[in-house]
Design a protein around this motif. Structure first.
Motif, PDB file in Angstrom:
ATOM      1  N   PRO A  84      -1.713   2.551  -9.554  1.00  0.00           N
ATOM      2  CA  PRO A  84      -0.915   1.446 -10.548  1.00  0.00           C
ATOM      3  C   PRO A  84       0.325   1.778 -11.158  1.00  0.00           C
ATOM      4  O   PRO A  84       0.463   1.969 -12.483  1.00  0.00           O
ATOM      5  CB  PRO A  84      -2.028   1.213 -11.605  1.00  0.00           C
ATOM      6  N   VAL A  85       1.332   2.137 -10.338  1.00  0.00           N
ATOM      7  CA  VAL A  85       2.672   2.253 -10.679  1.00  0.00           C
ATOM      8  C   VAL A  85       3.330   1.222 -10.250  1.00  0.00           C
ATOM      9  O   VAL A  85       3.407   0.848  -8.983  1.00  0.00           O
ATOM     10  CB  VAL A  85       3.109   3.738 -10.364  1.00  0.00           C
ATOM     11  N   GLY A  86       4.049   0.291 -11.090  1.00  0.00           N
ATOM     12  CA  GLY A  86       4.972  -0.719 -10.363  1.00  0.00           C
ATOM     13  C   GLY A  86       4.455  -1.730 -11.571  1.00  0.00           C
ATOM     14  O   GLY A  86       4.302  -1.625 -12.634  1.00  0.00           O
ATOM     15  N   SER A  87       4.333  -2.807 -10.741  1.00  0.00           N
ATOM     16  CA  SER A  87       4.027  -4.106 -11.538  1.00  0.00           C
ATOM     17  C   SER A  87       2.773  -4.593 -11.441  1.00  0.00           C
ATOM     18  O   SER A  87       2.059  -5.348 -12.209  1.00  0.00           O
ATOM     19  CB  SER A  87       4.960  -5.299 -11.104  1.00  0.00           C
ATOM     20  N   ASP A  88       1.923  -3.909 -10.522  1.00  0.00           N
ATOM     21  CA  ASP A  88       0.598  -4.462 -10.381  1.00  0.00           C
ATOM     22  C   ASP A  88      -0.264  -3.665  -9.882  1.00  0.00           C
ATOM     23  O   ASP A  88      -0.128  -2.357  -9.494  1.00  0.00           O
ATOM     24  CB  ASP A  88       0.159  -5.857  -9.503  1.00  0.00           C
ATOM     25  N   LEU A  89      -1.889  -3.693  -9.833  1.00  0.00           N
ATOM     26  CA  LEU A  89      -2.754  -2.899  -9.067  1.00  0.00           C
ATOM     27  C   LEU A  89      -3.543  -3.788  -8.138  1.00  0.00           C
ATOM     28  O   LEU A  89      -3.637  -4.887  -8.648  1.00  0.00           O
ATOM     29  CB  LEU A  89      -3.680  -2.580 -10.377  1.00  0.00           C
TER      30      LEU A  89
END
Length: 419
Positions: A320-325
């Motif tokens: 979960p790195v960025g905008s979503d999982l």
């Protein structure tokens, strides 16, 4: 709800202890009658379960059917009714029959039970769900094994109502929190160093529960695996010649007779460049690469971070790195094309801190489609993909959590009660 005492009185009126009814002959019950798939039954029962002799005939088979469908806690109270009930409820065949019903009930009920662990605090959390409300009941527990100066506790795994804990790195305990019985395992042969991976599961081919400990060292490119068998009450070392050096870390999830991890692949940078699924078969006691990750396409740049089990299916999720999982569910075991379209969770809706500093892990996917998430190891939340909404179900100090099912399985024998 009627108390166990009042319920036992009703049962006794229906089935008096001195009944003159002629005992019914033993019957062979088809396992399909329990409403579980063959894969689910494989994880619950020994492969020769049909050949296991049933307990001696009682007054009426209906009594056994009724009792085997009761919650484990109620059965513990009903053991005090009379000696014959104590013998029945402690019997291995009855305990396995109750396990099947408990697993079937868990798969259809709109509820779940969790085991939470912190350094010295343990609890069972029962969560009842409906459309608008969440009902939470918390029951605190004491570790039944006396271990001085507990500094760290880690959940090795959860299987068929048994919880395996590692306490202070060298003490490993198998515990049934429902019955209160536990077993402190013998010390492993070696004190593993380096990155550790571990797991706990059931081998139906030998009717045995096994604990796995593994370690790898980057300097020697060597992977060491230790296996504990509950049947033999002993540890032994396993070589890893087939797969050589494996780069695993943390807890493996148990599914279909094997433990599964996502192995990250590195190239010297701060972040992994790829990943694959590795399993450790508990019967053959070796690593295998039998399940493929979803194909993302050349334009996708996700790295799979973990794997779990929910509703008799494997699921994987991205880092979960960025905008979503993103979460993918495998609808048909070992069929790569059966990975379903991903569930996308926008992290900005839940995370109150920087994404890089947060911990977020999916625990299971409910029948309703909601996703249970462990956020920063102290908040449990449910995410509804349809409404894109969150609701908190527990806030505390847990450092580890596992899906749990209350049963009568003995941590000493792996079968009937050790009373």
């Amino acid at each position: 709800m009627a108390s166990p005492k009042s319920f036992s009185c009703c049962i006794c009126r229906l089935f008096p202890r001195t009944s003159t009814l002629e005992a019914s002959p033993p019957k062979t019950t088809s396992l399909a009658a329990y409403g579980l798939s063959s894969r689910q039954l494989k994880q619950l029962l020994p492969s020769n379960f049909a050949a296991v002799p049933p307990p001696p005939p009682l007054n009426n088979d209906i009594l056994v059917e009724i009792l085997s469908r009761l919650p484990a806690k109620s059965l513990l109270s009903l053991q005090c009714v009379c000696k014959s009930w104590l013998a029945l409820i402690s019997d291995s065949h009855f305990v396995m029959k109750h396990l099947i019903h408990a697993a079937a009930t868990c798969s259809i009920n709109n509820s779940l039970t969790l085991f939470l662990s912190s350094t010295r605090l343990y609890s069972i959390v029962s969560v009842g769900l409906d459309k608008d409300h969440v009902h939470v009941a918390n029951r605190e527990l004491d570790l039944p094994v006396k271990i001085p100066d507990i500094l760290i506790t880690r959940i090795v795994g959860s299987c068929n109502g048994l919880i395996c804990l590692q306490v202070n790195c060298t003490n490993i305990v198998i515990w049934n929190p429902c019955t209160g019985h536990s077993k402190l395992l013998p010390k492993p042969y070696s004190l593993l160093s380096g990155f550790l991976f571990f797991g706990f599961g059931y081998d139906s081919t030998t009717d045995d529960y096994k604990v796995i400990r593994g370690s790898r060292t980057a300097l020697s490119n060597e992977t060491v695996v230790e296996v504990f068998s509950l049947r033999t009450n002993s540890w032994w070392m396993r070589s890893n010649k087939d797969h050589g050096y494996v780069c695993l870390n943390g807890k493996g999830c148990f599914f279909n007779g094997a433990l599964y991890w996502v192995e990250l692949q590195w190239a010297g940078g701060p972040r992994p460049i790829g990943s694959r699924i590795l399993s450790f078969d508990l019967a053959e006691e070796k690593f295998q690469e039998t399940v493929s990750l979803p194909y993302l396409g050349k334009e996708e740049n996700y790295v799979f971070a973990g794997i779990g089990v929910s509703r008799n299916s494997l699921f994987v999720y991205t880092d979960p790195v960025g905008s979503d999982l993103r979460i993918w569910v495998m609808k048909e075991y070992r069929v790569r094309e059966s990975w379903a379209e991903p569930i996308e969770i926008y992290l900005g809706q839940i995370l109150q801190e920087e994404v890089d500093e947060s911990f977020l892990r999916p625990l299971c996917i409910l029948e309703s489609g909601e996703v249970l998430l462990d956020y920063n190891r102290n908040v449990l939340v449910l995410y509804n993909p349809k409404g894109k909404t969150f609701r908190s179900i527990a806030v505390g100090t847990q450092s580890d959590v596992a899906i749990y099912m209350e049963t009568l399985i003995s941590p000493a024998t792996g079968r009937g009660s050790d009373m």
